[in-house]
Structure formats: C-alpha cells, structure tokens
Design a protein around this motif. Structure first.
Motif: not given
Lengths: 406, 406
Positions: B25, B56, B29-30, B41, B44, A60-64, B27, B238, A290-292, A55-58, A48-49, A52
């Motif tokens: 952030l 966590i 690969e941004f 949105l 991050p 949320w942060g990357g795909r936005l 990334p 998100p 989503i994040l949760a 997810f935050i990096r790729e 999970t760690a 998470m």
C-alpha cells in the motif's frame, strides 16, 4: 403471541436507543434473523470497518513507524482511561488495554498474591468462567496456595453471606465475576468488597460479562483489581485485547510478573535492568496490540454517546421481555429460566435450560437465529442493547418455540 | 555518486522480486521517499487492507459467533503451521500464533525452567533485546535463579566460543537472538545449540529480527524453544500477535504457566480442572486475537510465493549495497558501520553509528526518509526485501549524506 409481538413493536417504538441499531454493519448477504449472542461476540459497527480501512491506509501505511510517537504509545492508557470513564467508573491512570483477559488475570493475580505474603488462601466460586479457575489453579499449584471453593447454584451466583462464611485472616485474594457467565447473576460487588476488606483480603473482579451492559463503579465500590474483555458488549472484534484495572493506591505496591519492555519506565532507553513505569503503564508487557485496538475507538464513542445508564435501562427491558417470552412461549415445552429474575440481580443475558437444547442449535442457526449454547443444556440469550431490537428477540424465541413444537 | 546511483538502477532492473513492491500500500498522500525501517514495522500489503475489510464485513459481521466453529478456533495453529513451513523450517504441530513476543517468551522460559529442576543458571547476553533480558530478570528474581551474562560487543554478537566458556552443568537454559537487534549480527544457531545440548541445557531463540528475512531451520538446527514477532518483516501491523515454537519432543514435558481456557483439552466443556490440550495448542492461554491475525494470511501468501531463499538473496544484496553506500557516502563524515560485514554474519539490517545521529532524525523524517534510531548514536537501516528498492536505499542514504554535509 399476538400480544407479545405487539409489545415488541411498542417497546421498539418507545426505545430511545433504537437509532443506534443502524450504526451496526449488516452485510448484504446477512442471513441473521435474530442475533442473541451479544454476550459472546458483539457485532461490528459501520464506523469500525471505515476506521480500520483508514487506519491501515493512513496510519500504518502512511505514517509507518512514526505512528508510535504520533499516538500509538499512548493508546493503551488513553483508551484505558476512556473505557474507565465511559464504562468502569474508574478515574484516570488506573486502566490499561493489553493482552487477553486470561493473561491479564494471571498478571494481576500474581501481583496480588506477591503483595500478600503470609496469606495463602484464594477464595473463588465453582461456577466462575473456566479461564478464571484454571489460571488460579495453575498459580496455586506452583506456589502452594490453597484455593477455597465456594459452591454456588449454577442458576444463581455468589452471595455476600457465602463470602463472609468462607473468608478468614489467611485469605489473600477473592476472585469473582461481576456477572456470572452461565446464569447472568449480578453480584453485589460493593458488599463483597466490604467483607473482603474487613478480612484484609484483596478483591479481583472479572467484568467480561458486565462491561458495556451493566454500570460499573470500580472506584466507588473499592475494587482493588479487575479485568475484562472488549469483544462482547464493547464490540471490539473476535479476540480483541482485554483491559486491566489496578487501583491507584496499589500501583506502587503490587508488581505484575511479566517484565517487558513496554512496562519499563523508559522503553526506548533499552538499558540494563527493568524499572517499572509509574502508574498503570507497568501493567503492560509486550508491544501493545495497536491494530486490534482500532475498533475500540469507534465503540467507546458510541457507548459514550448512548450512556451506560440508558444502555442498562434498555438491557433490563430486553431481559424482562425475554423472561416474559420464556414464560409464555417456552415454558409450556419444559423450558426453564436458569438464572435470576429480579432486575437488581440480572446481568445482560438470560439463560434458558432444557435437556436436548444442543440438538436445536443447528436448526436454530439454519433459521438465522443465533443464541449462545453452553453445555450441557443451556441457551444463553444475550441481546446487546445497542444492536438488538425487541422484535429481534421475539423472532428468535418464536423460532425456538416453533422448533420445540416440532 | 553517479556510479552508486547507476548501480541501484542496475540492481533494481535485475531484481527478480521487484514486482512485489507493487503489492504494498502506498497511500495517495504518501510522503515517504525512503522507508528503511522494515526491521521495526513492515508496511501493509494492498491485499491486507482488502482482506481486513472483507473479514470485518463477511466473517465478523456476517458469520458472527459461527466464525469460531467455521475456522477461527484453528487459526492459531493453522497459521502457526503455515509460518513454520514458509519461514521457520518447522514441521507441523509445533508453532502457535498468540499473545505478544514478551508474553510468549515468559511462558516458554517458565516452562523450560520448570522442566529443568536442579539447574539454576540461565545464559544470556548483555546486548539482547531489552524485553528478553527483563523477562528473565523477573523470573530469576522470583525463583532464585542465577543469570549468567555474556558480554558481547554491541557492534557484533554472540560467538559460540563464548557460550562454550560460560555454560556448565548448572545451566538450564540459554537465550539469544538469532539476529541481534542492535548490530544485525547473525548468530550461529546450530553450533550454539550443539554446545548447549552437550551441556544438557535447553535453547531458546528470539527470532523477531530474522523471521521473514533470514532462512530459519528450527527442526534441523535442533532448537528447543523459539519466539518472535510478526510485525517486522512479516508485515503483520503494529502490535501484531507473536509466535512460539515448542519442539515436538518437549510438548509432553514442558508446561507453560498461564493456564487459560484456550489451552485446555476441551475449551468448551468448561469443566472443573485444567487439562492441557495435546501439542502446540497448550501454548495458548486466552481467546486468540483473531482480528489481529487477519493480515498474516496475506503476508504468508506473499512470502510463500516469493520464497525465503530469494528474499534472503535480495536482503544480502540490499545490505551489501547499504554497506557500500556507507563506505563511500557516509564514512567521509565520520559514520561507522557498527555491525558485521561478512555476508554469513549479516542479518537483514545494517547499523550505522555516529555521535549526534539523534539530531538528524527529525530532518530525515521531514525529508521523507525513515530509518530506525537506537540510542545512543545508532541508525538502523532495515530495507525489507519485498517492499524496498535499491533506489530507495540510495535516496535515503543520500539524504543522510546531504544532512551530514550541512
């Protein structure tokens, strides 16, 4: 006591799920000797760690914002279906992840009551979890409904015969918990459903204290509506989103009252007038959390791999062993078992009772032993099968014994 | 065009908030050249990823259930107060973080309407965000309320004079958005409140598109109720939890209908009968979404350090520069500005309109340019002040120009 310790060792050695314990996070600074509160907050997985962070990096942060069309829009129903398959005995298209248990309970109860015109009674029990009672009290006061309270022994739970006695042709809905939060009593869902349906009432079950530890067969049991949380045996994290089940046959009939854009047939048309989406998407209201939901991906993978039947088998061994420890180590100090002993009536936790338990909570925590305290005099021992060893239960209850001796 | 690029460079050089961009952030690969969707949105923070990992491991994993008494129980109100102070102009004890915007909107609208017996009308505008309209439609249908729709120009927003014309002594509640989601129109909250209060109506504002980019003065403006999301300019991730504001003077009068255990006076007594907690805690229903609130800690720190007035100053420069780019680069291709031009009426985003924009979305994304598309023909350009450079806006709209030219 030597005998009991040896038995813990033997049970751990024979435990086919023992390897899963290594998949849980145990921080370097971990001061916990015995965590017995899996029925309140499950421990985080190592996966999970990692997930998470990724997810935050790729995502949320990357795909936005593109994440929504990539996959996020489907998460509430995809994860719902997965949960349905892995833990709920629910075929696809009936479960959604959303909101909190309280909010989903409100939405489903309102939907059920609006779908039962002319019936003005709701059947529930005095020892259900507070939020279940409070939500229904609020709705009843607004709508002039009559709440019919079944009084249950707090050390037990609801019996089918009590339901049969209290139900009648005015009953719109019955609401109970599958596993009673206080006593750990496992209700006979199928039989209570049969009685309710014979009287023409709908059934709603709160699965918070059973999901992920006791096998559930919503479809086979003929459950109409159900809710539950994902932060106990499903290890979703503090305040993780909840889930709701609405039986397929009722989806075109029952309408939940919080009409939001994410329950709309076409969320991004943004047109005039609410039109509910088909199927379980209509259970959604606001933007999905989503994040949760990220932890659920890892947790459902683990539960699917372990299998809910194997989890239940270990859970019964854990609670059985807990009862033996209680009888041998704790009963001499006046500790009582305040819950069912029969395996077929036991949920995933065992409740012990003794006046003055509250004062032991602080020294127990100081000793790294974390059970769950429930007023006025209950300690709940909830050993989550995938993260707890028999040795851990032994260490916890031995520490309790030592404190009682002082 | 050279002139416009030079201007971007000059604006970036002079930007006192430019340094904050490095705190987001990006990334490895941004693939994003220009992110113009901060109004949908937010990106991050580096600190958010770190904080989530620490949470966590140390809090959820290390403190486990003890986290609730350590601090989690207070998060919804502590973070609410902090948000109130940093971004909402709200004194302590009036804001709570919880649920989704949709669910909070439902709770507050129900509370307001129950507190206005005898008044059966709700005033709202045809171009409000869909969820706002749908929620009220649902409540109105149930309760026999009349929705009075003010028709607004989708390229503008609500004028105080329109409110004055439509309101009367039967109006219980007016509901508008501070910044219109489509046009970016910034409403005159104080004046509309004055008109509403003169007629004896309550006011509710949706702050989703203004919070974190436009200064808000809820207390000074005399707002009664407000909701908003934290995943746009507040970078909460998100589906991050929402917030609700209930003016102190109304807290003993208005009651939200979803009576859950976390809104109870004493959540852990678990006694019979719901008794609402004093103050803004009564806005809560279910278990607070703690894990999903983690990002807010980092984001509010950043916003507090930057200051909302400085954020607004940069936002106006960004939207002003966007308008200039639209006029010089895009107008020749038939692109119209579908929103206010006056600084005092501009929110944090600029909406451009041209039939056929939908077809450009895919090539724009392929070029690493991410604006927001709104049917039928709108592109919203929402440059979040803390994460967006003027050069980024230039690159985005230049790419749009190049596609229009093809």
């Amino acid at each position: 006591m030597i005998n009991l310790l040896a038995r813990a060792d033997a049970l751990d050695t024979a435990d086919p799920l023992a390897g899963y314990r290594d998949q849980f996070l145990a921080p370097d600074e971990f001061d916990v000797v015995s965590y017995l509160d899996g029925n309140s907050l499950g421990r985080p997985l190592i996966a999970t760690a990692a997930l998470m962070g990724t997810f935050i990096r790729e995502q949320w942060g990357g795909r936005l914002i593109r994440g929504w069309t990539d996959s996020w829009m489907e998460w509430p129903l995809q994860l719902g279906d997965r949960l349905g398959s892995v833990a709920l005995g629910a075929g696809p298209g009936q479960v959604a992840i959303a909101d909190s248990t309280t909010v989903l309970l409100y939405k489903l109860a309102r939907a059920a009551l609006a779908g039962s015109p002319g019936r003005k009674r709701v059947l529930l029990d005095t020892d259900n979890f507070p939020t279940d009672r409070y939500v229904l009290e609020g709705i009843a006061a607004e709508q002039g409904l009559e709440l019919v309270w079944i009084t249950v022994d707090p050390a037990a739970g609801i019996h089918p015969a009590q339901v049969a006695d209290a139900i009648d042709e005015h009953t719109a809905l019955v609401l109970f918990s599958h596993v009673a939060y206080r006593s750990g009593w496992l209700a006979d869902v199928a039989e209570i459903n049969r009685i309710a349906h014979e009287a023409g009432a709908l059934t709603m079950w709160d699965l918070s204290h059973s999901v992920g530890s006791v096998p559930i067969h919503l479809d086979d049991w003929g459950v109409d509506l159900a809710v539950g949380c994902t932060y106990k045996y499903l290890n979703g994290g503090p305040g993780a989103p909840a889930f709701a089940y609405l039986r397929r046959g009722l989806q075109e009939v029952l309408r939940q009252p919080i009409q939001g854009w994410m329950g709309h047939r076409a969320s991004f048309e943004m047109g005039a007038g609410y039109e509910p989406a088909p199927g379980s998407r209509a259970l959604l209201s606001g933007t999905p959390p989503i994040l949760a939901m990220v932890p659920l991906h890892a947790n459902l993978d683990m539960l699917a791999a372990a299998g809910i039947e194997a989890v239940r088998a270990k859970s019964l061994l854990l609670t059985g062993y807990t009862l033996d420890l209680a009888d041998e180590l704790l009963a001499p100090f006046g500790v009582e078992v305040a819950g069912p002993r029969a395996p077929e009536r036991r949920g995933g936790h065992v409740t012990l009772r003794k006046p003055g338990f509250q004062a032991l909570l602080e020294p127990l925590w100081a000793a790294g032993v974390i059970p769950d305290y429930r007023r006025p005099d209950g300690l709940r021992i909830g050993p989550a099968p995938l993260s707890t060893s028999f040795g851990e239960v032994y260490r916890g209850l031995s520490a309790l014994r030592d404190l009682l001796e002082k």
